[in-house]
Design an enzyme around this catalytic site. Structure first.
Site, mmCIF file in Angstrom:
data_model
loop_
_atom_site.group_PDB
_atom_site.id
_atom_site.type_symbol
_atom_site.label_atom_id
_atom_site.label_comp_id
_atom_site.label_asym_id
_atom_site.label_seq_id
_atom_site.Cartn_x
_atom_site.Cartn_y
_atom_site.Cartn_z
ATOM 1 N N THR A 31 19.717 -38.597 2.888
ATOM 2 C CA THR A 31 19.968 -37.886 1.626
ATOM 3 C C THR A 31 21.274 -37.103 1.710
ATOM 4 O O THR A 31 22.049 -37.062 0.748
ATOM 5 C CB THR A 31 18.800 -36.950 1.297
ATOM 6 N N ASP A 42 24.161 -38.110 -0.886
ATOM 7 C CA ASP A 42 24.314 -37.227 -2.048
ATOM 8 C C ASP A 42 25.089 -35.949 -1.768
ATOM 9 O O ASP A 42 25.508 -35.271 -2.710
ATOM 10 C CB ASP A 42 22.925 -36.851 -2.597
ATOM 11 N N THR A 75 13.549 -43.483 -8.391
ATOM 12 C CA THR A 75 14.365 -42.282 -8.206
ATOM 13 C C THR A 75 15.854 -42.520 -8.366
ATOM 14 O O THR A 75 16.629 -41.573 -8.448
ATOM 15 C CB THR A 75 14.120 -41.685 -6.811
ATOM 16 N N GLU A 99 0.821 -1.211 0.000
ATOM 17 C CA GLU A 99 0.000 0.000 0.000
ATOM 18 C C GLU A 99 0.857 1.264 0.000
ATOM 19 O O GLU A 99 0.512 2.257 -0.647
ATOM 20 C CB GLU A 99 -0.917 0.012 1.233
ATOM 21 N N CYS A 106 -2.761 -3.784 7.140
ATOM 22 C CA CYS A 106 -2.408 -3.991 8.555
ATOM 23 C C CYS A 106 -2.848 -2.801 9.395
ATOM 24 O O CYS A 106 -2.930 -1.665 8.915
ATOM 25 C CB CYS A 106 -0.909 -4.243 8.697
ATOM 26 N N LEU A 138 11.857 -40.813 4.046
ATOM 27 C CA LEU A 138 11.208 -39.612 4.568
ATOM 28 C C LEU A 138 9.930 -39.299 3.784
ATOM 29 O O LEU A 138 8.919 -38.893 4.381
ATOM 30 C CB LEU A 138 12.172 -38.423 4.522
#
Length: 380
Positions: free
Chosen positions: A200, A204, A165, A56, A79, A303
């Site tokens: 992971t 990786d 994967t 605004e 707000c 996961l």
């Protein structure tokens, strides 16, 4: 409340403006504002980042004296409180705006209708509820944090046609093409945090950051590491450009001390579940309290499956490559058979796009879709 064609057109523009801040506003919501005099746009703006002027204010500065007796279109209730910046509702009043059109009210307890009430008490016409659904989707992370006290969880999966994967030996690089990988960079930049599991990281050693274009902020990296197996040689620790939060279940001062010299790394102990793993139901409110609204999960099948089993995932972003890796390759998800899914599907297709040779399939959980659509703005 009925809205005119001009109202519709101008609010659509305000939503487009808000979208421009998607990489940088967190933890604040994405907000756009358009100020019009008659059919003419005289001011516009969007919120860029926390601590900077709200949408605004940008629009009012641009409009100048033209703001007097003008109409403001705002994607979220202005707000009413003083935080890092002053109240936008008062700024609209001071500018002598005549009418304010709002897409939705703000669920933040510091606002929550107070901004609209301030405007009305000042004699300004307030019309609310135009494109509420679109405005809610624009700020799913912020709204989830405020209304559900948990982040909005998006699970990213990149897999072959047969939902694999990686090969059985763990080789997984470049299942999808460069265009799809570039799109993942955009998803990361839009997110408050990127979440993965320790397996992971150990397998990786990913960076988990935004690299293919510049951005005002890097998302927080969250590593779920129940037994605190992470060590400093991994990239999420060595890379100081992105903050890292390690979540564990153990309170081992010696192990935590290893990370004490890394100012961008913090370690947080949370309760364990009955299996000795991180209690996800305990974790989500903690993340919400830390102003983390949207989380992108980039993890492996363990996961992924745990999150789906816990009914924690709001969206699945599934990149599918035209490759078949075979029966012994690693699955994207490992879940028990679910006959109920044949007749009562939990997931709804939201969008399908093609990136090079790959397909991106965006799915939203039925309960999440109902939550986003079912919180209609009660102000009118």
């Amino acid at each position: 409340m009925s809205f005119s064609e001009l109202d519709t057109k101008f609010m659509q523009t305000a939503l487009e403006l808000a979208w421009q801040g998607r990489f940088s506003t967190s933890p604040n919501p994405r907000v756009g504002c358009l100020i019009t005099y008659g059919e003419q746009i005289v001011g516009q703006g969007f919120h860029v980042c926390a601590g900077k002027p709200h949408a605004e204010i940008h629009a009012l500065r641009q409009a100048g004296n033209w703001a007097k007796a003008a109409t403001a279109y705002v994607t979220l209730e202005p707000c009413s409180h003083t935080g890092r910046t002053g109240p936008c509702a008062q700024a609209l009043i001071d500018a002598q705006i005549k009418r304010v059109v709002v897409a939705m009210s703000d669920p933040n307890p510091l606002v929550k209708g107070n901004g609209l009430n301030m405007l009305r008490k000042a004699g300004i016409q307030v019309d609310s509820g135009l494109f509420t659904q679109q405005a809610r989707e624009l700020n799913s992370g912020f709204l989830s944090r405020q209304e559900r006290h948990k982040p909005y969880i998006r699970l990213k999966i990149a897999a072959s046609l047969d939902s694999k994967t990686a090969l059985s030996n763990g080789l997984s690089q470049w299942i999808t093409g460069e265009e799809a990988r570039n799109d993942v960079q955009t998803l990361r930049a839009e997110s408050c945090a990127i979440l993965t599991g320790i397996n992971t990281i150990l397998a990786d050693d990913p960076l988990l950051n935004v690299r293919r274009f510049s951005t005002l902020r890097q998302p927080l990296r969250i590593i779920l590491d129940s037994h605190l197996r992470l060590t400093p040689e991994y990239q999420v620790i060595q890379d100081t450009n992105s903050p890292t939060l390690v979540i564990t279940t153990i309170d081992d001062s010696a192990k935590k001390a290893i990370f004490a010299s890394y100012s961008h790394v913090s370690v947080l102990t949370v309760p364990a579940n009955q299996r000795g793993q991180i209690n996800l139901q305990e974790l989500w409110p903690i993340l919400a309290q830390r102003d983390i609204g949207s989380v992108l999960v980039e993890a492996g099948s363990i996961l992924n499956s745990a999150l789906l089993t816990a009914n924690a995932v709001d969206e699945i972003i599934y990149y599918q490559a035209p490759k078949i890796l075979g029966a012994t390759a690693r699955n994207a998800i490992e879940l028990a058979e679910n006959p109920q899914a044949l007749t009562e599907p939990e997931w709804q297709t939201v969008d399908v796009k093609i990136f090079g040779q790959d397909c991106r399939w965006l799915l939203r959980h039925r309960e999440s879709a109902e939550w986003l659509a079912g919180k209609a703005d009660s102000e009118s």
